[in-house]
Write a protein that holds these residues in place. Structure first.
Motif, PDB file in Angstrom:
ATOM      1  N   MET A 101       6.910   7.203  -2.506  1.00  0.00           N
ATOM      2  CA  MET A 101       6.684   8.165  -2.720  1.00  0.00           C
ATOM      3  C   MET A 101       5.708   8.652  -1.682  1.00  0.00           C
ATOM      4  O   MET A 101       5.186   7.990  -1.113  1.00  0.00           O
ATOM      5  N   SER A 102       6.014  10.049  -1.086  1.00  0.00           N
ATOM      6  CA  SER A 102       5.231  10.543  -0.029  1.00  0.00           C
ATOM      7  C   SER A 102       3.810  10.891  -0.551  1.00  0.00           C
ATOM      8  O   SER A 102       3.608  11.180  -1.439  1.00  0.00           O
ATOM      9  N   VAL A 103       2.820  10.466   0.345  1.00  0.00           N
ATOM     10  CA  VAL A 103       1.592  10.779   0.274  1.00  0.00           C
ATOM     11  C   VAL A 103       0.826  11.694   1.543  1.00  0.00           C
ATOM     12  O   VAL A 103       1.117  11.376   2.269  1.00  0.00           O
ATOM     13  N   LEU A 104      -0.122  12.455   0.983  1.00  0.00           N
ATOM     14  CA  LEU A 104      -1.091  12.841   2.085  1.00  0.00           C
ATOM     15  C   LEU A 104      -2.439  12.627   1.525  1.00  0.00           C
ATOM     16  O   LEU A 104      -2.853  12.821   0.424  1.00  0.00           O
ATOM     17  N   ILE A 105      -3.011  11.770   2.491  1.00  0.00           N
ATOM     18  CA  ILE A 105      -4.404  11.432   1.948  1.00  0.00           C
ATOM     19  C   ILE A 105      -5.408  11.938   2.686  1.00  0.00           C
ATOM     20  O   ILE A 105      -5.484  11.922   3.860  1.00  0.00           O
ATOM     21  N   HIS A 106      -6.120  12.737   1.922  1.00  0.00           N
ATOM     22  CA  HIS A 106      -7.271  13.467   2.516  1.00  0.00           C
ATOM     23  C   HIS A 106      -8.712  12.925   2.201  1.00  0.00           C
ATOM     24  O   HIS A 106      -8.982  12.738   1.048  1.00  0.00           O
ATOM     25  N   ILE A 107      -9.185  12.320   3.432  1.00  0.00           N
ATOM     26  CA  ILE A 107     -10.460  11.809   3.369  1.00  0.00           C
ATOM     27  C   ILE A 107     -11.577  12.876   3.792  1.00  0.00           C
ATOM     28  O   ILE A 107     -11.551  13.223   4.736  1.00  0.00           O
ATOM     29  N   ASN A 108     -12.570  13.009   2.720  1.00  0.00           N
ATOM     30  CA  ASN A 108     -13.511  13.847   3.146  1.00  0.00           C
ATOM     31  C   ASN A 108     -14.937  13.244   2.937  1.00  0.00           C
ATOM     32  O   ASN A 108     -15.117  12.402   1.888  1.00  0.00           O
ATOM     33  N   GLY A 109     -15.796  13.456   3.825  1.00  0.00           N
ATOM     34  CA  GLY A 109     -16.917  12.890   3.573  1.00  0.00           C
ATOM     35  C   GLY A 109     -18.255  13.314   4.765  1.00  0.00           C
ATOM     36  O   GLY A 109     -17.625  14.163   5.874  1.00  0.00           O
ATOM     37  N   TYR A 110     -19.265  13.284   4.621  1.00  0.00           N
ATOM     38  CA  TYR A 110     -20.263  13.709   5.670  1.00  0.00           C
ATOM     39  C   TYR A 110     -20.229  13.166   7.085  1.00  0.00           C
ATOM     40  O   TYR A 110     -19.557  11.888   7.245  1.00  0.00           O
ATOM     41  N   PRO A 111     -20.624  13.590   8.209  1.00  0.00           N
ATOM     42  CA  PRO A 111     -20.469  12.829   9.226  1.00  0.00           C
ATOM     43  C   PRO A 111     -21.280  11.508   9.270  1.00  0.00           C
ATOM     44  O   PRO A 111     -22.558  11.582   8.623  1.00  0.00           O
ATOM     45  N   GLY A 112     -20.667  10.331   9.863  1.00  0.00           N
ATOM     46  CA  GLY A 112     -21.269   9.034   9.753  1.00  0.00           C
ATOM     47  C   GLY A 112     -20.988   8.403   8.314  1.00  0.00           C
ATOM     48  O   GLY A 112     -21.315   7.199   8.396  1.00  0.00           O
ATOM     49  N   ALA A 113     -20.092   8.967   7.479  1.00  0.00           N
ATOM     50  CA  ALA A 113     -20.026   8.254   6.281  1.00  0.00           C
ATOM     51  C   ALA A 113     -18.587   7.016   6.431  1.00  0.00           C
ATOM     52  O   ALA A 113     -18.525   6.332   5.547  1.00  0.00           O
ATOM     53  N   GLY A 114     -18.007   7.160   7.808  1.00  0.00           N
ATOM     54  CA  GLY A 114     -16.980   6.322   8.042  1.00  0.00           C
ATOM     55  C   GLY A 114     -15.393   6.752   7.684  1.00  0.00           C
ATOM     56  O   GLY A 114     -14.645   5.962   7.812  1.00  0.00           O
ATOM     57  N   LYS A 115     -15.152   7.983   8.104  1.00  0.00           N
ATOM     58  CA  LYS A 115     -14.062   8.727   7.889  1.00  0.00           C
ATOM     59  C   LYS A 115     -12.986   8.094   8.815  1.00  0.00           C
ATOM     60  O   LYS A 115     -12.108   7.803   8.614  1.00  0.00           O
ATOM     61  N   LEU A 116     -13.378   8.105  10.186  1.00  0.00           N
ATOM     62  CA  LEU A 116     -12.518   7.981  11.161  1.00  0.00           C
ATOM     63  C   LEU A 116     -11.969   6.472  11.266  1.00  0.00           C
ATOM     64  O   LEU A 116     -11.057   6.085  11.170  1.00  0.00           O
ATOM     65  N   THR A 117     -13.150   5.776  11.104  1.00  0.00           N
ATOM     66  CA  THR A 117     -12.760   4.278  11.101  1.00  0.00           C
ATOM     67  C   THR A 117     -12.001   3.873  10.284  1.00  0.00           C
ATOM     68  O   THR A 117     -10.773   3.136   9.866  1.00  0.00           O
ATOM     69  N   LEU A 118     -12.073   4.355   8.643  1.00  0.00           N
ATOM     70  CA  LEU A 118     -11.339   4.307   7.525  1.00  0.00           C
ATOM     71  C   LEU A 118      -9.889   5.029   7.709  1.00  0.00           C
ATOM     72  O   LEU A 118      -8.816   4.317   7.385  1.00  0.00           O
ATOM     73  N   GLY A 119      -9.736   6.014   8.342  1.00  0.00           N
ATOM     74  CA  GLY A 119      -8.687   6.644   8.465  1.00  0.00           C
ATOM     75  C   GLY A 119      -7.624   5.928   9.374  1.00  0.00           C
ATOM     76  O   GLY A 119      -6.661   5.658   9.197  1.00  0.00           O
ATOM     77  N   ARG A 120      -8.139   5.375  10.458  1.00  0.00           N
ATOM     78  CA  ARG A 120      -7.634   4.696  11.258  1.00  0.00           C
ATOM     79  C   ARG A 120      -6.737   3.492  10.974  1.00  0.00           C
ATOM     80  O   ARG A 120      -5.437   3.035  11.097  1.00  0.00           O
ATOM     81  N   ARG A 121      -7.628   2.728  10.221  1.00  0.00           N
ATOM     82  CA  ARG A 121      -7.280   1.577   9.327  1.00  0.00           C
ATOM     83  C   ARG A 121      -6.340   1.747   8.341  1.00  0.00           C
ATOM     84  O   ARG A 121      -5.254   1.022   8.191  1.00  0.00           O
ATOM     85  N   LEU A 122      -6.401   2.910   7.742  1.00  0.00           N
ATOM     86  CA  LEU A 122      -5.482   2.979   6.430  1.00  0.00           C
ATOM     87  C   LEU A 122      -4.060   3.463   7.011  1.00  0.00           C
ATOM     88  O   LEU A 122      -3.237   3.193   6.558  1.00  0.00           O
ATOM     89  N   ALA A 123      -4.107   4.502   7.955  1.00  0.00           N
ATOM     90  CA  ALA A 123      -2.766   5.024   8.701  1.00  0.00           C
ATOM     91  C   ALA A 123      -2.250   3.671   9.147  1.00  0.00           C
ATOM     92  O   ALA A 123      -0.812   3.468   8.944  1.00  0.00           O
ATOM     93  N   GLU A 124      -2.890   2.847   9.997  1.00  0.00           N
ATOM     94  CA  GLU A 124      -1.926   1.549  10.712  1.00  0.00           C
ATOM     95  C   GLU A 124      -1.578   0.902   9.374  1.00  0.00           C
ATOM     96  O   GLU A 124      -0.396   0.295   9.465  1.00  0.00           O
ATOM     97  N   ALA A 125      -2.371   0.448   8.176  1.00  0.00           N
ATOM     98  CA  ALA A 125      -1.852  -0.405   7.262  1.00  0.00           C
ATOM     99  C   ALA A 125      -0.621  -0.009   6.459  1.00  0.00           C
ATOM    100  O   ALA A 125       0.036  -0.739   5.946  1.00  0.00           O
ATOM    101  N   ILE A 126      -0.457   1.335   6.367  1.00  0.00           N
ATOM    102  CA  ILE A 126       0.460   1.885   5.408  1.00  0.00           C
ATOM    103  C   ILE A 126       1.664   2.596   6.319  1.00  0.00           C
ATOM    104  O   ILE A 126       2.454   3.284   5.776  1.00  0.00           O
TER     105      ILE A 126
END
Length: 187
Positions: A1-26
Motif C-alpha cells: 500500500m502507498s504511504v506518506l509518512i509525515h514526521i513532525n517534531g521540534y528542531p533537534g528532535a531527530g527528524k532528518l536523521t530518522l527520515g533519511r534512515r526510514l526512506a532508505e529502509a523502505i
C-alpha cells in the motif's frame, strides 16, 4: 500500500536523521523541511511575504514531483509545525491533501523531546554545516507551550526521543510503518 509518512517534531528532535534512515529502509523518497525552506531562508527575510511566497512556490514543485513518482513509492516528509501557526496548519493540510491525491495512507510520526535535550542537540556543531538552527535561544521561546500538529493521519505514532539513541527511535518508527503498510486499504 502507498504511504506518506509525515514526521513532525521540534528542531533537534531527530527528524532528518530518522527520515533519511526510514526512506532508505523502505525504498522511499525523502522530502525534508530543509529542502523546501533553504531557498526561502537564503533569499528572503524570514517570515516576510516573499518568504512565504517562496515556500509555497517550492512546495508546488515538490508536490508535482511527488505526484510523478510511481504510486507505491513511499514518501517521507519532515516538518516542525505547531497547532498555533497559520503557516504550519496550511502546510500540514497541504501535505495531507497530497497523500489523498496519491491514494496513500497518511502515517503521522510526532517526535517529542525535552527542552534541555533539544537545546543540547540544537547547539551541536554539525548542524551548522547543514544550514540548520544552531542557537537554542532562537527557538526556546518559540516552543514554549506550543503543541506539535498530529491531526488527520490514518495512523499516528507519538513518542519522546529524549533518552533514545537514533537506532532506538528508528526501530520504533520502522516497526510502526511496517505494521501500517501491511494494513488493508481503508484499514
Amino acid at each position: 500500500m502507498s504511504v506518506l509518512i509525515h514526521i513532525n517534531g521540534y528542531p533537534g528532535a531527530g527528524k532528518l536523521t530518522l527520515g533519511r534512515r526510514l526512506a532508505e529502509a523502505i525504498g522511499g523518497k525523502l522530502v525534508d523541511n530543509h529542502s523546501i525552506y533553504n531557498l526561502a531562508l537564503a533569499l528572503t527575510e524570514m517570515k516576510s511575504p516573499a518568504y512565504f511566497e517562496t515556500l509555497r512556490a517550492v512546495r508546488v514543485i515538490a508536490f508535482q514531483r511527488v505526484l510523478e513518482l510511481p504510486p507505491l513509492t513511499p514518501v517521507v516528509v519532515t516538518n516542525a509545525h505547531m497547532t498555533d501557526s497559520d503557516w504550519g496548519n496550511e502546510n500540514w493540510d497541504a501535505w495531507a491533501d497530497l497523500a489523498r491525491q496519491r491514494g496513500a495512507r497518511l502515517l503521522v510520526v510526532v517526535l517529542d523531546c525535552q527542552a534541555d535535550e533539544l537545546d543540547r542537540r540544537i547547539a551541536s556543531p554539525e548542524r551548522a554545516a547543514r544550514r540548520k538552527l544552531t542557537d537554542p535561544a532562537q527557538f526556546t521561546g518559540a516552543r514554549t507551550g506550543r503543541m506539535l500538529i498530529d491531526r488527520g493521519g490514518d495512523a499516528t505514532l507519538r513518542f519522546d526521543t529524549t533518552g533514545l539513541s537514533p537506532d532506538e527511535a528508528f526501530s520504533r518508527v520502522l516497526a510502526f510503518v511496517t505494521e501500517e503498510r501491511a494494513q488493508p486499504a481503508g484499514g
